[in-house]
Motif scaffolding. Structure first.
Motif, PDB file in Angstrom:
ATOM      1  N   TYR A  50       0.815  -1.217   0.000  1.00  0.00           N
ATOM      2  CA  TYR A  50       0.000   0.000   0.000  1.00  0.00           C
ATOM      3  C   TYR A  50       0.847   1.264   0.000  1.00  0.00           C
ATOM      4  N   GLY A 141      -8.698   4.221  11.178  1.00  0.00           N
ATOM      5  CA  GLY A 141      -9.007   3.728   9.830  1.00  0.00           C
ATOM      6  C   GLY A 141     -10.445   4.061   9.444  1.00  0.00           C
ATOM      7  N   GLN A 146      -7.136   9.294   5.454  1.00  0.00           N
ATOM      8  CA  GLN A 146      -6.965  10.312   4.399  1.00  0.00           C
ATOM      9  C   GLN A 146      -7.319  11.716   4.876  1.00  0.00           C
ATOM     10  N   ASP A 165      -2.756   8.688   6.692  1.00  0.00           N
ATOM     11  CA  ASP A 165      -3.142   7.673   5.713  1.00  0.00           C
ATOM     12  C   ASP A 165      -3.115   6.301   6.378  1.00  0.00           C
ATOM     13  N   VAL A 166      -4.212   5.578   6.283  1.00  0.00           N
ATOM     14  CA  VAL A 166      -4.301   4.283   6.970  1.00  0.00           C
ATOM     15  C   VAL A 166      -4.326   3.140   5.948  1.00  0.00           C
ATOM     16  N   PRO A 168      -5.080  -0.135   4.079  1.00  0.00           N
ATOM     17  CA  PRO A 168      -6.273  -0.997   4.068  1.00  0.00           C
ATOM     18  C   PRO A 168      -6.002  -2.405   4.616  1.00  0.00           C
ATOM     19  N   ILE A 170      -4.953  -3.214   7.442  1.00  0.00           N
ATOM     20  CA  ILE A 170      -4.925  -3.263   8.908  1.00  0.00           C
ATOM     21  C   ILE A 170      -5.771  -4.412   9.463  1.00  0.00           C
TER      22      ILE A 170
HETATM   23  C1  LIG Z   1      -7.764   4.835   3.230  1.00  0.00           C
HETATM   24  O1  LIG Z   1      -8.070   5.575   2.081  1.00  0.00           O
HETATM   25  C2  LIG Z   1      -7.433   5.124   0.910  1.00  0.00           C
HETATM   26  C3  LIG Z   1      -7.759   6.083  -0.226  1.00  0.00           C
HETATM   27  O2  LIG Z   1      -9.115   6.260  -0.370  1.00  0.00           O
HETATM   28  C4  LIG Z   1      -7.913   3.718   0.616  1.00  0.00           C
HETATM   29  O3  LIG Z   1      -7.247   3.220  -0.528  1.00  0.00           O
HETATM   30  C5  LIG Z   1      -7.637   2.832   1.821  1.00  0.00           C
HETATM   31  O4  LIG Z   1      -8.166   1.568   1.587  1.00  0.00           O
HETATM   32  C6  LIG Z   1      -8.238   3.413   3.079  1.00  0.00           C
HETATM   33  N1  LIG Z   1      -7.834   2.655   4.240  1.00  0.00           N
HETATM   34  C7  LIG Z   1      -8.710   2.070   5.047  1.00  0.00           C
HETATM   35  C8  LIG Z   1      -8.197   1.444   6.269  1.00  0.00           C
HETATM   36  O5  LIG Z   1      -9.877   2.015   4.794  1.00  0.00           O
END
Ligand SMILES: *[C@@H]1O[C@H](CO)[C@@H](O)[C@H](O)[C@H]1NC(C)=O
Length: 333
Positions: A50, A141, A146, A165-166, A168, A170
């Motif tokens: 990521y 998250g 973002q 920024d987290v 995905p 996690i």
């Molecule tokens: C955080 O946002 C980004 C961009 O929209 C996205 O790709 C990502 O999956 C998101 N993270 C979480 C933990 O939802």
């Protein structure tokens, strides 16, 4: 305690995950050939990543690719990190979110913890590290992914903006393919430098209850983490784990808490600060002089080439003029 309430949720999440991830059926035969990933498989692995950095080495690996505009100087990095950690700690505190200092950042704090005044970070450390609980990670998250955070320093002189920024990935609380061991980042959008945020989860509550782990195999007992100690980092309130000394020795060995010379720096007892050693200063001066010399040489070469071109051009023009005048002479006879 929030921590243990979420532990159950995460625990059930963790034990459920492998069931999804394992292949449908074991073919029952050991196929050695399959164990070496094909180039295609290896390529797929990095596709899962990521967070991206402009390079993998110690320098480039500490910038976010989206905001990278070139390697910054030692002083700019120090200044970036100071404001970055202020903004980060303030945001977490304002939101009532638990976070604490970890890894090299904790070691930096340890060396100068009593003074509590900047600079506490280890000057050779490229990034800053913090940890959060798995529950907090999930919360940020869901609620702050973002998000952009404007920051003005206390003296009003410095304005910055940070992206939280987290990752995905996690939901995956074990190492997995190793591509997503960093759970979240707090990024300075001017130059791409960041704070690495990792979450700790009780990954094996049945066999190892009370053991909290990040995705990179760092493990901590509940009693080593809690109750957190309130302290000061870079001049502002921060938290460190209860048994910070044990945690540091486990990770860096006793040596890291004893040696007063490291990575070209020396612990200055009077200033209570890591400073560059004389050797480092001299080496850097030598390098700078060498670069200056190279630049001058390069410029000299360029100038000579230009002069040579100029000379040839003039020669050619002169020849042309001569031949033109001789033609004139010829035609006049
Ligand atoms: C955080 O946002 C980004 C961009 O929209 C996205 O790709 C990502 O999956 C998101 N993270 C979480 C933990 O939802």
């Amino acid at each position: 305690m929030k921590f243990s309430r979420y532990a159950t949720v995460l625990a059930s999440l963790c034990s459920f995950v492998p069931a999804i991830a394992t292949p449908v059926k074991n073919p029952g035969k050991l196929q050695l050939g399959n164990r070496i990933p094909s180039p295609k498989q290896r390529e797929d692995k990095t596709k899962n990543k990521y967070f991206h950095e402009p390079g993998g080495d110690n320098t480039l690996g500490h910038y976010d690719n989206r905001y990278f505009g070139g390697v910054v100087t030692y002083d700019e990095r120090r200044e970036t990190q100071l404001h970055m950690v202020h903004a980060y700690l303030k945001f977490f505190r304002d939101q009532g979110l638990d976070t604490w200092i970890a890894h090299g950042t904790l070691l930096g704090w340890w060396w100068n913890g009593k003074v509590g005044q900047p600079p506490l970070r280890l000057p050779w450390d490229f990034d800053l590290d913090t940890q959060v609980s798995g529950a907090t990670l999930k919360y940020i998250g869901d609620n702050h992914n973002q998000s952009m955070h404007k920051y003005v320093s206390d003296d009003g002189q410095t304005e910055r903006e940070y992206l939280l920024d987290v990752n995905p990935w996690i939901w995956e609380r074990e190492r997995g393919d190793g591509m997503n061991i960093i759970d979240a980042r707090w990024i300075d959008i001017r130059n791409g430098l960041f704070i690495d945020i990792t979450g700790l989860s009780e990954t094996h509550p049945d066999t190892s209850p009370g053991v909290w782990s990040c995705k990179n195999y760092h493990r901590y007992k509940t009693s080593e983490l809690y109750p957190m100690r309130e302290t000061v980092f870079e001049g502002i309130p921060a938290k460190v784990p209860y048994a910070y000394d044990k945690i540091l020795v486990d990770e860096y060995k006793e040596k890291a808490l004893v040696d007063t010379e490291f990575e070209g720096h020396q612990w200055d007892i009077d200033r209570k600060e890591w400073v560059k050693t004389q050797e480092t200063i001299e080496e850097e001066a030598k390098k700078a002089a060498e670069e200056e010399r190279k630049k001058e040489e390069e410029e000299k070469k360029l100038k000579m080439q230009q002069e040579e071109r100029q000379r040839k051009k003039q020669e050619a023009e002169q020849k042309e003029a001569e031949s033109a005048s001789s033609k004139d002479e010829n035609s006049s006879t």
